[in-house]
Enzyme design. Structure first.
Site, PDB file in Angstrom:
ATOM      1  N   THR A 156       0.834  -1.207   0.000  1.00 12.28           N
ATOM      2  CA  THR A 156       0.000   0.000   0.000  1.00 12.28           C
ATOM      3  C   THR A 156       0.866   1.252   0.000  1.00 12.28           C
ATOM      4  O   THR A 156       0.597   2.206  -0.734  1.00 12.28           O
ATOM      5  CB  THR A 156      -0.952   0.014   1.200  1.00 12.28           C
ATOM      6  OG1 THR A 156      -1.677  -1.221   1.247  1.00 12.28           O
ATOM      7  CG2 THR A 156      -1.952   1.154   1.097  1.00 12.28           C
ATOM      8  N   ASP A 200       2.314   5.714   5.637  1.00 14.93           N
ATOM      9  CA  ASP A 200       2.693   4.301   5.652  1.00 14.93           C
ATOM     10  C   ASP A 200       1.443   3.443   5.747  1.00 14.93           C
ATOM     11  O   ASP A 200       0.360   3.941   6.082  1.00 14.93           O
ATOM     12  CB  ASP A 200       3.617   4.028   6.848  1.00 14.93           C
ATOM     13  CG  ASP A 200       4.514   2.812   6.650  1.00 14.93           C
ATOM     14  OD1 ASP A 200       4.277   2.041   5.703  1.00 14.93           O
ATOM     15  OD2 ASP A 200       5.449   2.635   7.450  1.00 14.93           O
ATOM     16  N   ALA A 228      -0.495  -0.352   7.083  1.00 18.32           N
ATOM     17  CA  ALA A 228      -0.633  -1.106   8.330  1.00 18.32           C
ATOM     18  C   ALA A 228      -1.193  -2.480   8.004  1.00 18.32           C
ATOM     19  O   ALA A 228      -1.955  -2.643   7.050  1.00 18.32           O
ATOM     20  CB  ALA A 228      -1.549  -0.383   9.312  1.00 18.32           C
ATOM     21  N   ASP A 229      -0.804  -3.451   8.796  1.00 22.39           N
ATOM     22  CA  ASP A 229      -1.339  -4.807   8.636  1.00 22.39           C
ATOM     23  C   ASP A 229      -2.662  -4.966   9.373  1.00 22.39           C
ATOM     24  O   ASP A 229      -3.527  -5.726   8.942  1.00 22.39           O
ATOM     25  CB  ASP A 229      -0.315  -5.824   9.131  1.00 22.39           C
ATOM     26  CG  ASP A 229       0.976  -5.755   8.324  1.00 22.39           C
ATOM     27  OD1 ASP A 229       0.916  -5.929   7.104  1.00 22.39           O
ATOM     28  OD2 ASP A 229       2.034  -5.491   8.921  1.00 22.39           O
ATOM     29  N   GLY A 277       4.642  -6.519   8.489  1.00 22.58           N
ATOM     30  CA  GLY A 277       4.464  -7.616   7.548  1.00 22.58           C
ATOM     31  C   GLY A 277       5.517  -7.612   6.452  1.00 22.58           C
ATOM     32  O   GLY A 277       5.876  -8.661   5.923  1.00 22.58           O
ATOM     33  N   GLY A 278       6.012  -6.420   6.127  1.00 20.45           N
ATOM     34  CA  GLY A 278       7.071  -6.303   5.123  1.00 20.45           C
ATOM     35  C   GLY A 278       8.463  -6.370   5.706  1.00 20.45           C
ATOM     36  O   GLY A 278       9.453  -6.283   4.972  1.00 20.45           O
ATOM     37  N   GLU A 312      10.489   1.780  10.131  1.00 20.02           N
ATOM     38  CA  GLU A 312       9.194   2.459  10.041  1.00 20.02           C
ATOM     39  C   GLU A 312       8.870   3.208  11.326  1.00 20.02           C
ATOM     40  O   GLU A 312       8.375   4.338  11.293  1.00 20.02           O
ATOM     41  CB  GLU A 312       8.091   1.440   9.724  1.00 20.02           C
ATOM     42  CG  GLU A 312       8.132   0.915   8.300  1.00 20.02           C
ATOM     43  CD  GLU A 312       7.162  -0.212   8.051  1.00 20.02           C
ATOM     44  OE1 GLU A 312       6.783  -0.418   6.886  1.00 20.02           O
ATOM     45  OE2 GLU A 312       6.780  -0.916   9.015  1.00 20.02           O
ATOM     46  N   LYS A 318      -8.492  -3.803   6.743  1.00 17.07           N
ATOM     47  CA  LYS A 318      -7.428  -3.835   7.746  1.00 17.07           C
ATOM     48  C   LYS A 318      -7.899  -3.320   9.106  1.00 17.07           C
ATOM     49  O   LYS A 318      -7.217  -3.513  10.112  1.00 17.07           O
ATOM     50  CB  LYS A 318      -6.233  -3.002   7.267  1.00 17.07           C
ATOM     51  CG  LYS A 318      -5.600  -3.516   5.985  1.00 17.07           C
ATOM     52  CD  LYS A 318      -5.017  -4.895   6.154  1.00 17.07           C
ATOM     53  CE  LYS A 318      -4.427  -5.440   4.874  1.00 17.07           C
ATOM     54  NZ  LYS A 318      -3.238  -4.700   4.423  1.00 17.07           N
TER      55      LYS A 318
END
EC number: 5.3.1.6
Length: 240
Positions: free
Chosen positions: A31, A83, A85-86, A98-99, A105, A123
Site C-alpha cells: 500500500t 505508511d 498497516a497490517d 508484515g514487510g 518504520e 485492515k
C-alpha cells in the site's frame, strides 16, 4: 473495486495532505508503494518535497521515480510520514511489520510531526492480533529471547506460536539492519499497551510491531468510498 484499486484510492487521498516543501517519510509495503508511485507522479509535475525512506526497497523505488531523497541523519525532523498497516483498531493502534521494516518504520514515524496510515478498509479490526505480530530480534541468543517473549507475553494474556520468518530455500528472512523477524501468532491482543511494555523489557527484542500513540489519521478505502479515522479519543470515522 479490487483490493489493488482500494490501495490506490487510499494513497491518492493521503497525497492531498502533502504540501510543497514538506519533508516526508515514505513507508514500506504494497500500500505504501502505491503512495510512492502517486507521489512520484506529482514530483514529475513539479511538486518539491524531500523524502526519507523506511527501507532499501522504498529507497530504490523513490529514486527511480525521481523523488528527492535524504536520510534521518541529514533531515532528522519530518513533517509527515505516510505508511500502511497490517491491522489497525478504532483507537489507531497498529500492527505493522508484515514487510519486515518495522524498526525503520517506527523510527521514521516517531521523527515525524504527523503519521497518516493508508489501507483498505478490511485492515480495520475490533481487536488486534489476528495478523501475527512481528518482532525484530537480534540473532544472538535467539532461543533465550523467544523463551522470554513467550513468558512475558503469557503474563499479559497473549499465547500462541512464535515462528522465525523464513524465505524460500529454508533461509531466514533478514531485515535491512541484519536482524531476524519473529512472527507471534497470538490471535487476540486484549491489552496492546501492556504487551508493548512487556516486550520492551526483553534485551534481544530490537523493536515490536505495535505502533501505539504514533498514528494521527487513517485513510481507509472501501467499497463505499474513503473513510477518515482520527486518533483523538477513538474519533468516529467520517466518509467522503
Amino acid at each position: 473495486m479490487s483490493q489493488d484499486a482500494l490501495k490506490v484510492a487510499a494513497a491518492e487521498r493521503a497525497l492531498t495532505y502533502v504540501e510543497p516543501g514538506m519533508r516526508v517519510g515514505l513507508g514500506t509495503g504494497s500500500t505504501a508503494a502505491k503512495f510512492v508511485d502517486a507521489l512520484g507522479k506529482k514530483v514529475a509535475t513539479g511538486l518539491d518535497v524531500l523524502c526519507v525512506a523506511t527501507s532499501e526497497a522504498t529507497q530504490s523505488q523513490a529514486e527511480k521515480l525521481g523523488i528527492r531523497m535524504s536520510t534521518l541523519d541529514e533531515t532528522p525532523f519530518l513533517d509527515l510520514t505516510v505508511d500502511g498497516a497490517d491491522e489497525l483498531d478504532g483507537e489507531l493502534r497498529l500492527i505493522k511489520g508484515g514487510g519486515g521494516a518495522l524498526l525503520r518504520e517506527k523510527i521514521v514515524a516517531t521523527a515525524s510531526g504527523r503519521m497518516i496510515v493508508i489501507a483498505d478498509a478490511s485492515k480495520k479490526v475490533d481487536l488486534l492480533g489476528a495478523f501475527p505480530l512481528p518482532l525484530e530480534v537480534v540473532p544472538f541468543g535467539l532461543t533465550a529471547t523467544r523463551n522470554m517473549i513467550t513468558a512475558l507475553a503469557a503474563d499479559v494474556g497473549c499465547e500462541g506460536d512464535i515462528k522465525v520468518r523464513m524465505l524460500g530455500g529454508g533461509k531466514p528472512f533478514l531485515t535491512d539492519s541484519g536482524n531476524l523477524i519473529l512472527d507471534c501468532h497470538f490471535g487476540r491482543i486484549e491489552e496492546p499497551e501492556d504487551l508493548d511494555e512487556a516486550l520492551k523489557l526483553i534485551p534481544g527484542v530490537v523493536e515490536n510491531g505495535l505502533f501505539i500513540g504514533i498514528a494521527d489519521l487513517a485513510v481507509l478505502a472501501g467499497a463505499d468510498g474513503v473513510t477518515l479515522l482520527g486518533a483523538e479519543n477513538g474519533a468516529e470515522p467520517t466518509s467522503e
